[in-house]
Write a protein that holds these residues in place. Structure first.
Motif, PDB file in Angstrom:
ATOM      1  N   ASP A  53       0.831  -1.210   0.000  1.00 48.71           N
ATOM      2  CA  ASP A  53       0.000   0.000   0.000  1.00 48.71           C
ATOM      3  C   ASP A  53       0.865   1.260   0.000  1.00 48.71           C
ATOM      4  N   LEU A  54       2.042   1.189   0.625  1.00 49.93           N
ATOM      5  CA  LEU A  54       2.969   2.330   0.575  1.00 49.93           C
ATOM      6  C   LEU A  54       3.447   2.586  -0.847  1.00 49.93           C
ATOM      7  N   ILE A  60       0.850   7.411  -6.346  1.00 51.41           N
ATOM      8  CA  ILE A  60      -0.142   8.488  -6.405  1.00 51.41           C
ATOM      9  C   ILE A  60       0.533   9.838  -6.181  1.00 51.41           C
ATOM     10  N   VAL A  61       1.449   9.919  -5.221  1.00 50.59           N
ATOM     11  CA  VAL A  61       2.180  11.174  -4.979  1.00 50.59           C
ATOM     12  C   VAL A  61       2.918  11.601  -6.244  1.00 50.59           C
ATOM     13  N   GLU A  62       3.544  10.658  -6.920  1.00 50.16           N
ATOM     14  CA  GLU A  62       4.267  10.970  -8.160  1.00 50.16           C
ATOM     15  C   GLU A  62       3.305  11.441  -9.252  1.00 50.16           C
ATOM     16  N   ARG A  63       2.157  10.790  -9.363  1.00 50.08           N
ATOM     17  CA  ARG A  63       1.189  11.185 -10.395  1.00 50.08           C
ATOM     18  C   ARG A  63       0.615  12.571 -10.123  1.00 50.08           C
ATOM     19  N   VAL A  64       0.353  12.878  -8.857  1.00 51.18           N
ATOM     20  CA  VAL A  64      -0.116  14.236  -8.527  1.00 51.18           C
ATOM     21  C   VAL A  64       0.960  15.236  -8.930  1.00 51.18           C
ATOM     22  N   GLY A  65       2.217  14.920  -8.642  1.00 54.05           N
ATOM     23  CA  GLY A  65       3.316  15.809  -9.020  1.00 54.05           C
ATOM     24  C   GLY A  65       3.376  16.046 -10.521  1.00 54.05           C
ATOM     25  N   GLN A  66       3.111  15.009 -11.296  1.00 52.56           N
ATOM     26  CA  GLN A  66       3.094  15.162 -12.752  1.00 52.56           C
ATOM     27  C   GLN A  66       1.958  16.088 -13.188  1.00 52.56           C
ATOM     28  N   GLU A  67       0.803  15.963 -12.549  1.00 52.56           N
ATOM     29  CA  GLU A  67      -0.321  16.847 -12.890  1.00 52.56           C
ATOM     30  C   GLU A  67      -0.028  18.288 -12.483  1.00 52.56           C
ATOM     31  N   VAL A  68       0.558  18.472 -11.306  1.00 54.62           N
ATOM     32  CA  VAL A  68       0.892  19.818 -10.834  1.00 54.62           C
ATOM     33  C   VAL A  68       1.882  20.474 -11.791  1.00 54.62           C
ATOM     34  N   ALA A  69       2.807  19.703 -12.323  1.00 53.12           N
ATOM     35  CA  ALA A  69       3.814  20.248 -13.241  1.00 53.12           C
ATOM     36  C   ALA A  69       3.191  20.870 -14.483  1.00 53.12           C
ATOM     37  N   THR A  70       1.994  20.446 -14.862  1.00 51.56           N
ATOM     38  CA  THR A  70       1.337  20.983 -16.056  1.00 51.56           C
ATOM     39  C   THR A  70       0.508  22.232 -15.769  1.00 51.56           C
ATOM     40  N   MET A  71       0.402  22.606 -14.489  1.00 51.96           N
ATOM     41  CA  MET A  71      -0.455  23.723 -14.095  1.00 51.96           C
ATOM     42  C   MET A  71       0.330  25.032 -14.106  1.00 51.96           C
ATOM     43  N   PRO A  72      -0.393  26.177 -14.150  1.00 53.15           N
ATOM     44  CA  PRO A  72       0.297  27.472 -14.055  1.00 53.15           C
ATOM     45  C   PRO A  72       0.879  27.670 -12.651  1.00 53.15           C
ATOM     46  N   GLU A  73       1.593  28.751 -12.436  1.00 54.92           N
ATOM     47  CA  GLU A  73       2.219  29.020 -11.134  1.00 54.92           C
ATOM     48  C   GLU A  73       1.196  29.136 -10.013  1.00 54.92           C
ATOM     49  N   LYS A  74       0.006  29.661 -10.321  1.00 53.23           N
ATOM     50  CA  LYS A  74      -1.092  29.775  -9.357  1.00 53.23           C
ATOM     51  C   LYS A  74      -2.386  29.448 -10.074  1.00 53.23           C
ATOM     52  N   TRP A  75      -3.287  28.751  -9.375  1.00 52.92           N
ATOM     53  CA  TRP A  75      -4.601  28.467  -9.944  1.00 52.92           C
ATOM     54  C   TRP A  75      -5.596  28.232  -8.809  1.00 52.92           C
ATOM     55  N   ASP A  76      -6.863  28.219  -9.155  1.00 55.60           N
ATOM     56  CA  ASP A  76      -7.918  27.989  -8.176  1.00 55.60           C
ATOM     57  C   ASP A  76      -8.481  26.586  -8.345  1.00 55.60           C
ATOM     58  N   VAL A  77      -8.805  25.955  -7.214  1.00 57.70           N
ATOM     59  CA  VAL A  77      -9.362  24.609  -7.191  1.00 57.70           C
ATOM     60  C   VAL A  77     -10.718  24.679  -6.493  1.00 57.70           C
ATOM     61  N   GLN A  78     -11.719  24.027  -7.078  1.00 58.64           N
ATOM     62  CA  GLN A  78     -13.027  23.998  -6.432  1.00 58.64           C
ATOM     63  C   GLN A  78     -12.936  23.141  -5.176  1.00 58.64           C
ATOM     64  N   ARG A 101       6.477  21.486  -2.848  1.00 58.92           N
ATOM     65  CA  ARG A 101       7.114  21.321  -1.538  1.00 58.92           C
ATOM     66  C   ARG A 101       6.356  20.282  -0.711  1.00 58.92           C
ATOM     67  N   ARG A 102       5.025  20.412  -0.675  1.00 64.54           N
ATOM     68  CA  ARG A 102       4.209  19.459   0.088  1.00 64.54           C
ATOM     69  C   ARG A 102       4.353  18.036  -0.455  1.00 64.54           C
ATOM     70  N   LEU A 103       4.337  17.910  -1.779  1.00 67.41           N
ATOM     71  CA  LEU A 103       4.476  16.584  -2.386  1.00 67.41           C
ATOM     72  C   LEU A 103       5.863  16.001  -2.139  1.00 67.41           C
ATOM     73  N   SER A 104       6.888  16.840  -2.160  1.00 66.18           N
ATOM     74  CA  SER A 104       8.239  16.383  -1.867  1.00 66.18           C
ATOM     75  C   SER A 104       8.326  15.857  -0.436  1.00 66.18           C
ATOM     76  N   ASP A 105       7.745  16.602   0.510  1.00 62.34           N
ATOM     77  CA  ASP A 105       7.732  16.168   1.914  1.00 62.34           C
ATOM     78  C   ASP A 105       6.977  14.852   2.063  1.00 62.34           C
ATOM     79  N   LEU A 106       5.830  14.736   1.406  1.00 65.36           N
ATOM     80  CA  LEU A 106       5.035  13.518   1.498  1.00 65.36           C
ATOM     81  C   LEU A 106       5.759  12.341   0.848  1.00 65.36           C
TER      82      LEU A 106
END
Length: 125
Positions: A53-54, A60-78, A101-106
């Protein structure tokens, strides 16, 4: 309200989750993680990850990081919906640098748990 990630007895990472865009951006992949592992990282409950499970959590942490990399410097999330007529979406800002930073720590926390052959506990309150 917070979402705490524990390695041992002390919280190592704390996400403030009151209208938290970071959590809600990750939410679709957290639901996928729950389907795969039976463990749901919830704002109000608990989950534990060990062994395979780890590895799923790390992916999942890596995949979120890949998605974040495609986003602008700042954005809004519902982060919710105000139930008025008509319903109004509620948004919270997120910043790419802070998210990384948060994803790196996680990710480091997951790597530590894998190396120590221990578990990570997630507790929402």
């Amino acid at each position: 309200m917070a979402l705490d990630f524990y390695l041992g007895s002390e919280p190592k990472i704390v996400f403030s989750c009151e209208d938290d865009g970071y959590y809600w951006f990750m939410h679709p992949l957290l639901e996928e993680l729950a389907t795969r592992t039976g463990q749901y990282i919830d704002l109000y409950g608990g989950a534990s990850f060990a062994g395979e499970d780890l590895m799923a959590l790390r992916e999942i942490v890596e995949r979120v990081g890949q998605e974040v990399a495609t986003m602008p410097e700042k954005w809004d999330v519902q982060v919710g919906t105000l139930l008025v007529s008509p319903p109004t979406p509620l948004y919270a800002p997120v910043e790419k640098g802070e998210f990384h930073r948060r994803l790196s720590d996680l990710g480091q926390l997951v790597d530590d748990a894998i190396m120590q052959e221990t578990m990570i506990r997630c507790i929402g309150d």
